[in-house]
Design an enzyme around this catalytic site. Structure first.
Site, PDB file in Angstrom:
ATOM      1  N   CYS A   1      10.192   5.736  25.966  1.00 20.41           N
ATOM      2  CA  CYS A   1      10.744   5.119  24.760  1.00 20.41           C
ATOM      3  C   CYS A   1      10.423   5.946  23.523  1.00 20.41           C
ATOM      4  O   CYS A   1       9.261   6.287  23.275  1.00 20.41           O
ATOM      5  CB  CYS A   1      10.183   3.704  24.608  1.00 20.41           C
ATOM      6  SG  CYS A   1      10.814   2.822  23.160  1.00 20.41           S
TER       7      CYS A   1
ATOM      8  N   GLU B   1      15.687   0.373  12.841  1.00 26.27           N
ATOM      9  CA  GLU B   1      17.043   0.510  13.356  1.00 26.27           C
ATOM     10  C   GLU B   1      17.541  -0.779  13.996  1.00 26.27           C
ATOM     11  O   GLU B   1      16.772  -1.538  14.590  1.00 26.27           O
ATOM     12  CB  GLU B   1      17.103   1.665  14.360  1.00 26.27           C
ATOM     13  CG  GLU B   1      16.931   3.013  13.675  1.00 26.27           C
ATOM     14  CD  GLU B   1      16.890   4.181  14.644  1.00 26.27           C
ATOM     15  OE1 GLU B   1      17.715   5.096  14.490  1.00 26.27           O
ATOM     16  OE2 GLU B   1      16.032   4.173  15.535  1.00 26.27           O
TER      17      GLU B   1
ATOM     18  N   CYS C   1      19.344   2.021  25.112  1.00 31.96           N
ATOM     19  CA  CYS C   1      18.003   1.568  25.478  1.00 31.96           C
ATOM     20  C   CYS C   1      17.024   2.735  25.516  1.00 31.96           C
ATOM     21  O   CYS C   1      17.260   3.743  26.179  1.00 31.96           O
ATOM     22  CB  CYS C   1      18.070   0.890  26.849  1.00 31.96           C
ATOM     23  SG  CYS C   1      16.492   0.276  27.449  1.00 31.96           S
TER      24      CYS C   1
ATOM     25  N   CYS D   1      21.453  -6.032  18.232  1.00 32.07           N
ATOM     26  CA  CYS D   1      20.110  -5.718  18.719  1.00 32.07           C
ATOM     27  C   CYS D   1      19.214  -5.466  17.511  1.00 32.07           C
ATOM     28  O   CYS D   1      19.483  -4.564  16.711  1.00 32.07           O
ATOM     29  CB  CYS D   1      20.164  -4.484  19.620  1.00 32.07           C
ATOM     30  SG  CYS D   1      18.542  -3.877  20.167  1.00 32.07           S
TER      31      CYS D   1
ATOM     32  N   CYS E   1       5.241   3.103  25.781  1.00 34.73           N
ATOM     33  CA  CYS E   1       5.938   3.385  27.036  1.00 34.73           C
ATOM     34  C   CYS E   1       6.456   4.823  26.994  1.00 34.73           C
ATOM     35  O   CYS E   1       7.018   5.258  25.980  1.00 34.73           O
ATOM     36  CB  CYS E   1       7.093   2.408  27.232  1.00 34.73           C
ATOM     37  SG  CYS E   1       6.569   0.678  27.306  1.00 34.73           S
TER      38      CYS E   1
ATOM     39  N   CYS F   1       5.792   0.939  17.422  1.00 35.00           N
ATOM     40  CA  CYS F   1       5.350   0.092  18.532  1.00 35.00           C
ATOM     41  C   CYS F   1       4.041   0.652  19.072  1.00 35.00           C
ATOM     42  O   CYS F   1       3.895   1.872  19.217  1.00 35.00           O
ATOM     43  CB  CYS F   1       6.403   0.051  19.638  1.00 35.00           C
ATOM     44  SG  CYS F   1       5.954  -1.010  21.042  1.00 35.00           S
TER      45      CYS F   1
END
Length: 401
Positions: free
Chosen positions: A160, A128, A378, A146, A157, A153
Protein backbone atom coordinates in the site's frame (compact mmCIF):
# COMPACT_ATOMS: atom_id res chain seq x y z
CA UNK A 1 -8.32 14.64 -18.04
CA UNK A 2 -6.53 16.72 -15.38
CA UNK A 3 -8.07 19.80 -13.77
CA UNK A 4 -6.08 22.12 -11.51
CA UNK A 5 -8.05 24.25 -9.07
CA UNK A 6 -6.94 27.85 -8.54
CA UNK A 7 -6.24 28.42 -4.85
CA UNK A 8 -7.68 31.92 -5.05
CA UNK A 9 -11.16 30.34 -5.37
CA UNK A 10 -10.70 27.84 -2.54
CA UNK A 11 -12.46 28.05 0.82
CA UNK A 12 -10.22 27.34 3.81
CA UNK A 13 -11.17 26.26 7.32
CA UNK A 14 -10.22 28.81 9.95
CA UNK A 15 -7.46 28.24 12.47
CA UNK A 16 -10.15 28.13 15.14
CA UNK A 17 -11.95 25.34 13.32
CA UNK A 18 -8.76 23.35 12.98
CA UNK A 19 -7.92 23.66 16.67
CA UNK A 20 -11.38 22.42 17.59
CA UNK A 21 -11.13 19.53 15.14
CA UNK A 22 -7.85 18.48 16.73
CA UNK A 23 -9.54 18.58 20.13
CA UNK A 24 -12.32 16.37 18.79
CA UNK A 25 -9.76 13.80 17.65
CA UNK A 26 -8.26 13.65 21.14
CA UNK A 27 -11.60 13.56 22.99
CA UNK A 28 -14.14 12.16 20.53
CA UNK A 29 -16.78 11.25 23.10
CA UNK A 30 -17.07 14.75 24.58
CA UNK A 31 -16.80 17.33 21.80
CA UNK A 32 -16.54 20.91 22.99
CA UNK A 33 -18.65 23.59 21.36
CA UNK A 34 -18.66 25.42 19.05
CA UNK A 35 -18.26 22.73 16.38
CA UNK A 36 -18.32 22.84 12.58
CA UNK A 37 -21.80 22.28 11.19
CA UNK A 38 -20.80 19.16 9.24
CA UNK A 39 -19.16 17.47 12.23
CA UNK A 40 -22.47 16.28 13.72
CA UNK A 41 -25.60 14.82 12.16
CA UNK A 42 -28.74 16.98 11.89
CA UNK A 43 -30.41 14.74 14.47
CA UNK A 44 -27.55 15.39 16.87
CA UNK A 45 -27.84 19.15 16.28
CA UNK A 46 -31.55 18.99 17.07
CA UNK A 47 -30.62 17.45 20.41
CA UNK A 48 -27.95 20.08 21.08
CA UNK A 49 -30.28 22.99 20.32
CA UNK A 50 -33.12 21.45 22.33
CA UNK A 51 -30.83 21.14 25.34
CA UNK A 52 -29.82 24.77 24.77
CA UNK A 53 -33.40 25.89 25.36
CA UNK A 54 -35.18 25.70 22.00
CA UNK A 55 -38.45 23.84 21.80
CA UNK A 56 -38.00 20.55 19.95
CA UNK A 57 -40.24 21.74 17.12
CA UNK A 58 -38.20 24.95 16.80
CA UNK A 59 -34.93 23.03 16.79
CA UNK A 60 -36.18 20.52 14.23
CA UNK A 61 -37.54 23.20 11.91
CA UNK A 62 -34.36 25.27 12.07
CA UNK A 63 -32.05 22.29 11.54
CA UNK A 64 -34.17 21.02 8.64
CA UNK A 65 -33.93 24.40 6.91
CA UNK A 66 -30.17 24.63 7.36
CA UNK A 67 -29.60 20.98 6.42
CA UNK A 68 -31.55 21.34 3.20
CA UNK A 69 -29.58 24.44 2.26
CA UNK A 70 -26.14 23.02 3.04
CA UNK A 71 -26.37 19.29 2.28
CA UNK A 72 -28.99 19.22 -0.49
CA UNK A 73 -28.80 22.61 -2.20
CA UNK A 74 -25.06 23.05 -1.51
CA UNK A 75 -25.47 26.71 -0.50
CA UNK A 76 -22.60 28.58 1.12
CA UNK A 77 -22.76 29.22 4.86
CA UNK A 78 -23.48 32.95 4.73
CA UNK A 79 -26.41 32.47 2.35
CA UNK A 80 -27.70 29.69 4.56
CA UNK A 81 -27.55 31.83 7.69
CA UNK A 82 -29.35 34.68 5.94
CA UNK A 83 -32.36 32.40 5.38
CA UNK A 84 -32.14 30.48 8.64
CA UNK A 85 -34.72 31.06 11.39
CA UNK A 86 -33.83 33.72 13.93
CA UNK A 87 -33.70 31.19 16.78
CA UNK A 88 -30.98 29.32 14.89
CA UNK A 89 -28.91 32.43 14.17
CA UNK A 90 -29.03 33.34 17.85
CA UNK A 91 -27.35 30.05 18.77
CA UNK A 92 -24.77 29.93 15.99
CA UNK A 93 -21.90 31.72 17.70
CA UNK A 94 -22.32 29.69 20.87
CA UNK A 95 -22.57 26.23 19.32
CA UNK A 96 -21.92 26.15 15.57
CA UNK A 97 -19.03 27.02 13.28
CA UNK A 98 -19.19 27.10 9.47
CA UNK A 99 -18.80 23.70 7.79
CA UNK A 100 -15.25 22.51 7.22
CA UNK A 101 -14.31 22.89 3.57
CA UNK A 102 -11.30 21.11 2.13
CA UNK A 103 -9.37 22.69 -0.71
CA UNK A 104 -9.61 20.73 -3.95
CA UNK A 105 -6.13 20.87 -5.50
CA UNK A 106 -6.28 18.33 -8.29
CA UNK A 107 -8.75 16.15 -10.10
CA UNK A 108 -7.63 13.42 -12.49
CA UNK A 109 -10.17 11.36 -14.44
CA UNK A 110 -9.46 7.90 -15.84
CA UNK A 111 -10.76 6.42 -19.07
CA UNK A 112 -13.50 4.59 -17.14
CA UNK A 113 -14.63 7.96 -15.61
CA UNK A 114 -13.17 7.11 -12.21
CA UNK A 115 -11.94 10.38 -10.69
CA UNK A 116 -9.19 10.77 -8.12
CA UNK A 117 -9.59 13.95 -6.06
CA UNK A 118 -6.65 15.45 -4.18
CA UNK A 119 -7.60 17.70 -1.24
CA UNK A 120 -5.53 19.91 1.04
CA UNK A 121 -6.59 20.21 4.69
CA UNK A 122 -6.54 23.41 6.75
CA UNK A 123 -3.10 22.50 8.14
CA UNK A 124 -1.65 21.82 4.69
CA UNK A 125 -1.76 18.02 4.45
CA UNK A 126 -2.96 16.14 1.38
CA UNK A 127 -5.65 13.46 1.30
CA UNK A 128 -7.33 11.61 -1.54
CA UNK A 129 -10.89 10.63 -2.43
CA UNK A 130 -12.13 8.62 -5.41
CA UNK A 131 -15.41 8.76 -7.36
CA UNK A 132 -16.11 5.31 -8.85
CA UNK A 133 -18.93 5.11 -11.41
CA UNK A 134 -20.63 1.81 -12.05
CA UNK A 135 -20.03 -0.01 -15.30
CA UNK A 136 -23.79 -0.53 -15.48
CA UNK A 137 -26.31 2.23 -16.00
CA UNK A 138 -29.95 2.58 -15.06
CA UNK A 139 -31.52 1.14 -11.93
CA UNK A 140 -28.88 -1.60 -11.70
CA UNK A 141 -26.01 0.88 -11.64
CA UNK A 142 -24.47 2.80 -8.79
CA UNK A 143 -21.74 5.33 -8.15
CA UNK A 144 -19.48 4.94 -5.14
CA UNK A 145 -17.32 7.47 -3.30
CA UNK A 146 -14.19 6.14 -1.60
CA UNK A 147 -13.14 8.35 1.34
CA UNK A 148 -10.03 8.59 3.52
CA UNK A 149 -10.16 8.37 7.32
CA UNK A 150 -6.60 9.36 8.25
CA UNK A 151 -3.72 11.40 6.89
CA UNK A 152 -1.27 8.61 6.18
CA UNK A 153 -1.55 5.26 7.94
CA UNK A 154 0.39 3.58 10.71
CA UNK A 155 -0.31 -0.01 9.64
CA UNK A 156 2.40 -0.13 6.94
CA UNK A 157 1.05 -2.87 4.68
CA UNK A 158 3.84 -3.54 2.20
CA UNK A 159 1.60 -3.35 -0.89
CA UNK A 160 0.00 0.00 0.00
CA UNK A 161 1.32 3.42 -1.00
CA UNK A 162 -0.34 5.14 1.97
CA UNK A 163 1.53 2.92 4.42
CA UNK A 164 4.82 4.44 3.30
CA UNK A 165 3.78 7.77 4.84
CA UNK A 166 3.22 6.54 8.38
CA UNK A 167 0.40 8.07 10.41
CA UNK A 168 0.39 11.87 10.38
CA UNK A 169 -2.95 12.52 12.10
CA UNK A 170 -6.59 11.47 12.28
CA UNK A 171 -9.20 13.10 10.09
CA UNK A 172 -12.17 14.67 11.83
CA UNK A 173 -15.72 13.62 11.04
CA UNK A 174 -16.21 16.97 9.30
CA UNK A 175 -13.20 16.39 7.05
CA UNK A 176 -14.50 12.93 6.15
CA UNK A 177 -17.99 14.25 5.45
CA UNK A 178 -16.68 17.08 3.27
CA UNK A 179 -14.76 14.63 1.08
CA UNK A 180 -18.05 12.89 0.37
CA UNK A 181 -20.04 16.13 0.02
CA UNK A 182 -17.69 17.68 -2.52
CA UNK A 183 -17.54 14.44 -4.50
CA UNK A 184 -21.36 14.36 -4.66
CA UNK A 185 -21.46 17.97 -5.88
CA UNK A 186 -18.86 17.33 -8.58
CA UNK A 187 -20.55 14.16 -9.79
CA UNK A 188 -24.07 15.62 -9.80
CA UNK A 189 -22.87 18.51 -11.96
CA UNK A 190 -21.64 16.23 -14.74
CA UNK A 191 -23.08 12.73 -14.44
CA UNK A 192 -25.82 13.11 -17.04
CA UNK A 193 -27.68 9.78 -17.19
CA UNK A 194 -25.11 7.97 -15.04
CA UNK A 195 -26.28 6.73 -11.61
CA UNK A 196 -26.12 9.18 -8.73
CA UNK A 197 -23.90 8.54 -5.71
CA UNK A 198 -25.52 5.89 -3.52
CA UNK A 199 -22.57 4.11 -1.89
CA UNK A 200 -19.60 5.02 0.29
CA UNK A 201 -16.54 2.92 1.04
CA UNK A 202 -13.98 3.77 3.71
CA UNK A 203 -11.14 2.31 1.67
CA UNK A 204 -9.05 5.42 1.04
CA UNK A 205 -6.06 6.56 3.06
CA UNK A 206 -5.85 5.29 6.63
CA UNK A 207 -7.17 2.53 8.89
CA UNK A 208 -10.77 3.46 9.78
CA UNK A 209 -10.92 1.45 13.01
CA UNK A 210 -7.91 3.39 14.32
CA UNK A 211 -10.14 6.49 14.04
CA UNK A 212 -13.36 4.74 14.92
CA UNK A 213 -15.28 7.47 16.75
CA UNK A 214 -14.80 10.06 14.00
CA UNK A 215 -15.69 7.45 11.36
CA UNK A 216 -18.88 6.55 13.23
CA UNK A 217 -19.78 10.22 13.56
CA UNK A 218 -19.24 10.73 9.81
CA UNK A 219 -21.48 7.74 9.07
CA UNK A 220 -24.19 9.28 11.26
CA UNK A 221 -24.05 12.47 9.17
CA UNK A 222 -24.14 10.58 5.87
CA UNK A 223 -27.11 8.42 6.88
CA UNK A 224 -29.25 11.10 8.51
CA UNK A 225 -32.52 11.65 6.63
CA UNK A 226 -32.07 15.43 6.86
CA UNK A 227 -28.61 15.40 5.26
CA UNK A 228 -27.67 12.82 2.60
CA UNK A 229 -30.04 10.05 3.64
CA UNK A 230 -27.78 7.17 2.65
CA UNK A 231 -28.65 3.67 3.77
CA UNK A 232 -26.13 2.30 6.26
CA UNK A 233 -26.20 -0.91 4.24
CA UNK A 234 -24.65 1.03 1.35
CA UNK A 235 -21.64 2.07 3.44
CA UNK A 236 -18.66 -0.27 3.81
CA UNK A 237 -15.78 0.24 6.23
CA UNK A 238 -12.59 -1.67 5.45
CA UNK A 239 -10.08 -2.70 8.10
CA UNK A 240 -6.75 -4.51 8.09
CA UNK A 241 -8.18 -6.51 10.99
CA UNK A 242 -7.95 -4.40 14.15
CA UNK A 243 -9.64 -7.11 16.20
CA UNK A 244 -10.14 -5.16 19.47
CA UNK A 245 -12.28 -2.56 17.64
CA UNK A 246 -14.42 -4.91 15.53
CA UNK A 247 -16.98 -5.63 18.24
CA UNK A 248 -17.54 -1.94 18.97
CA UNK A 249 -17.91 -1.19 15.27
CA UNK A 250 -20.51 -3.92 14.75
CA UNK A 251 -22.47 -2.80 17.83
CA UNK A 252 -22.44 0.86 16.81
CA UNK A 253 -23.55 0.86 13.18
CA UNK A 254 -25.37 -1.12 10.51
CA UNK A 255 -22.67 -0.22 8.00
CA UNK A 256 -20.88 -3.16 6.41
CA UNK A 257 -17.55 -4.46 7.66
CA UNK A 258 -14.83 -5.44 5.19
CA UNK A 259 -11.65 -7.19 6.30
CA UNK A 260 -8.50 -7.06 4.20
CA UNK A 261 -7.07 -10.59 4.52
CA UNK A 262 -4.60 -11.15 1.64
CA UNK A 263 -2.99 -14.39 2.82
CA UNK A 264 -4.17 -17.84 3.93
CA UNK A 265 -1.69 -18.27 6.81
CA UNK A 266 0.02 -16.25 9.53
CA UNK A 267 3.53 -16.34 8.08
CA UNK A 268 2.61 -14.72 4.78
CA UNK A 269 0.01 -12.39 6.25
CA UNK A 270 2.53 -11.08 8.78
CA UNK A 271 5.01 -10.45 5.96
CA UNK A 272 2.42 -8.50 3.97
CA UNK A 273 0.52 -6.90 6.86
CA UNK A 274 2.42 -6.20 10.11
CA UNK A 275 -0.87 -5.97 12.05
CA UNK A 276 -0.97 -9.78 11.93
CA UNK A 277 2.03 -9.95 14.28
CA UNK A 278 -0.17 -8.45 17.00
CA UNK A 279 -3.43 -10.13 16.05
CA UNK A 280 -3.12 -13.58 14.49
CA UNK A 281 -5.53 -14.99 11.96
CA UNK A 282 -6.91 -17.29 14.67
CA UNK A 283 -7.62 -14.28 16.91
CA UNK A 284 -9.25 -12.41 14.04
CA UNK A 285 -11.38 -15.41 13.11
CA UNK A 286 -12.54 -15.88 16.70
CA UNK A 287 -13.62 -12.24 17.01
CA UNK A 288 -15.54 -12.35 13.73
CA UNK A 289 -17.38 -15.54 14.68
CA UNK A 290 -18.20 -14.26 18.18
CA UNK A 291 -19.09 -10.64 17.38
CA UNK A 292 -20.86 -10.69 14.01
CA UNK A 293 -24.60 -10.26 14.72
CA UNK A 294 -27.10 -12.72 13.30
CA UNK A 295 -28.28 -11.71 9.86
CA UNK A 296 -25.11 -9.80 8.98
CA UNK A 297 -22.11 -10.95 7.01
CA UNK A 298 -18.50 -9.87 6.58
CA UNK A 299 -16.88 -8.91 3.30
CA UNK A 300 -13.33 -10.17 2.90
CA UNK A 301 -10.87 -8.60 0.47
CA UNK A 302 -8.07 -10.79 -0.83
CA UNK A 303 -5.46 -9.18 -3.08
CA UNK A 304 -3.93 -11.78 -5.38
CA UNK A 305 -0.16 -11.53 -5.86
CA UNK A 306 1.50 -13.66 -8.51
CA UNK A 307 3.15 -16.77 -7.00
CA UNK A 308 2.81 -15.32 -3.49
CA UNK A 309 -0.73 -16.18 -2.34
CA UNK A 310 -2.57 -17.35 -5.46
CA UNK A 311 -2.03 -21.12 -5.73
CA UNK A 312 -4.82 -23.68 -5.55
CA UNK A 313 -3.40 -24.86 -2.21
CA UNK A 314 -3.75 -21.28 -0.99
CA UNK A 315 -7.38 -21.27 -2.12
CA UNK A 316 -7.99 -24.48 -0.14
CA UNK A 317 -6.47 -22.93 2.99
CA UNK A 318 -8.51 -19.77 2.54
CA UNK A 319 -11.75 -21.69 2.07
CA UNK A 320 -11.11 -23.66 5.25
CA UNK A 321 -10.36 -20.48 7.24
CA UNK A 322 -13.63 -18.89 6.09
CA UNK A 323 -15.76 -21.79 7.34
CA UNK A 324 -18.30 -20.83 10.02
CA UNK A 325 -17.95 -17.12 9.19
CA UNK A 326 -20.89 -15.51 7.31
CA UNK A 327 -18.53 -14.42 4.55
CA UNK A 328 -18.48 -12.83 1.13
CA UNK A 329 -15.14 -12.68 -0.65
CA UNK A 330 -13.76 -10.22 -3.19
CA UNK A 331 -10.66 -11.31 -5.09
CA UNK A 332 -8.61 -8.31 -6.24
CA UNK A 333 -5.81 -8.83 -8.79
CA UNK A 334 -2.93 -6.72 -7.50
CA UNK A 335 -2.49 -3.17 -8.74
CA UNK A 336 0.97 -1.62 -9.25
CA UNK A 337 2.27 -0.48 -5.86
CA UNK A 338 5.43 0.32 -3.93
CA UNK A 339 6.91 -3.21 -4.18
CA UNK A 340 7.56 -4.20 -7.82
CA UNK A 341 7.89 -7.87 -6.82
CA UNK A 342 4.19 -7.98 -5.90
CA UNK A 343 2.65 -8.40 -9.33
CA UNK A 344 -0.77 -9.24 -10.71
CA UNK A 345 -1.31 -12.93 -11.56
CA UNK A 346 -2.23 -14.12 -15.02
CA UNK A 347 -6.02 -14.19 -15.54
CA UNK A 348 -6.00 -17.99 -15.70
CA UNK A 349 -4.63 -18.21 -12.16
CA UNK A 350 -7.27 -15.76 -10.91
CA UNK A 351 -10.14 -17.73 -12.48
CA UNK A 352 -8.79 -21.05 -11.19
CA UNK A 353 -8.50 -19.61 -7.67
CA UNK A 354 -12.08 -18.34 -7.85
CA UNK A 355 -13.45 -21.60 -9.26
CA UNK A 356 -11.98 -23.71 -6.48
CA UNK A 357 -13.54 -21.46 -3.85
CA UNK A 358 -16.90 -21.51 -5.63
CA UNK A 359 -16.72 -25.30 -5.67
CA UNK A 360 -16.17 -25.17 -1.89
CA UNK A 361 -19.32 -23.11 -1.41
CA UNK A 362 -17.69 -19.70 -0.84
CA UNK A 363 -19.53 -16.63 -2.16
CA UNK A 364 -16.72 -15.11 -4.19
CA UNK A 365 -16.34 -12.64 -7.04
CA UNK A 366 -13.41 -11.02 -8.81
CA UNK A 367 -13.32 -7.25 -8.37
CA UNK A 368 -11.93 -5.48 -11.40
CA UNK A 369 -9.85 -2.34 -10.83
CA UNK A 370 -11.19 1.18 -11.32
CA UNK A 371 -8.95 4.19 -11.89
CA UNK A 372 -5.70 2.23 -12.06
CA UNK A 373 -4.34 4.50 -14.81
CA UNK A 374 -4.65 7.59 -12.55
CA UNK A 375 -3.41 6.01 -9.31
CA UNK A 376 -6.91 5.69 -7.87
CA UNK A 377 -7.15 1.92 -7.52
CA UNK A 378 -6.80 -0.24 -4.41
CA UNK A 379 -3.42 0.30 -2.73
CA UNK A 380 -2.40 3.20 -4.98
CA UNK A 381 -3.61 6.25 -3.07
CA UNK A 382 -1.01 8.77 -1.85
CA UNK A 383 1.51 7.60 -4.43
CA UNK A 384 2.74 9.37 -7.53
CA UNK A 385 0.17 12.18 -7.37
CA UNK A 386 1.36 13.26 -3.93
CA UNK A 387 4.99 13.29 -5.02
CA UNK A 388 4.08 15.22 -8.17
CA UNK A 389 2.13 17.87 -6.26
CA UNK A 390 4.90 18.23 -3.67
CA UNK A 391 7.37 18.93 -6.48
CA UNK A 392 5.05 21.51 -7.98
CA UNK A 393 4.62 23.23 -4.62
CA UNK A 394 8.38 23.65 -4.37
CA UNK A 395 8.77 25.03 -7.89
CA UNK A 396 5.69 27.24 -8.31
CA UNK A 397 4.00 29.97 -6.38
CA UNK A 398 0.49 29.16 -5.05
CA UNK A 399 -1.22 31.24 -7.71
CA UNK A 400 0.38 29.16 -10.46
CA UNK A 401 -1.03 25.81 -9.28
Amino acid sequence: MRVWIDESNATFSSATQFAILQGMSRRPRKPQFPLPWNSLSPSAWIGVLSEAGLRTTQARGAVKTVSTATFRQHDDWQSTLARAPKVFRQRVQEFILPPVRLELCERVTAEDRTSRLLYRTADGHLIETVIIPSERGGAAGRTTVCVSSQIGCGRRCVFCETGRLGLIRQLSAAEIVDQFHQAVMLWDAERGQAPKVTNVVFMGMGEPLDNLHEVLRAIEVMTDDLSFGLSAKRITVSTVGVAPKIGEFLRSTRANLAVSLNAPDDERRSALMPVNKRCSMADLRRVLIDKTPAGRDVLFEYILFDRVNDSLDDAELLGAWLQDIPARLNLIPANPGPDPKLRQPEPERVWAFQKLLLDRGVRVMVRHPHGRDVGGACGQLAGAARERLDRLQHTRSPGEL
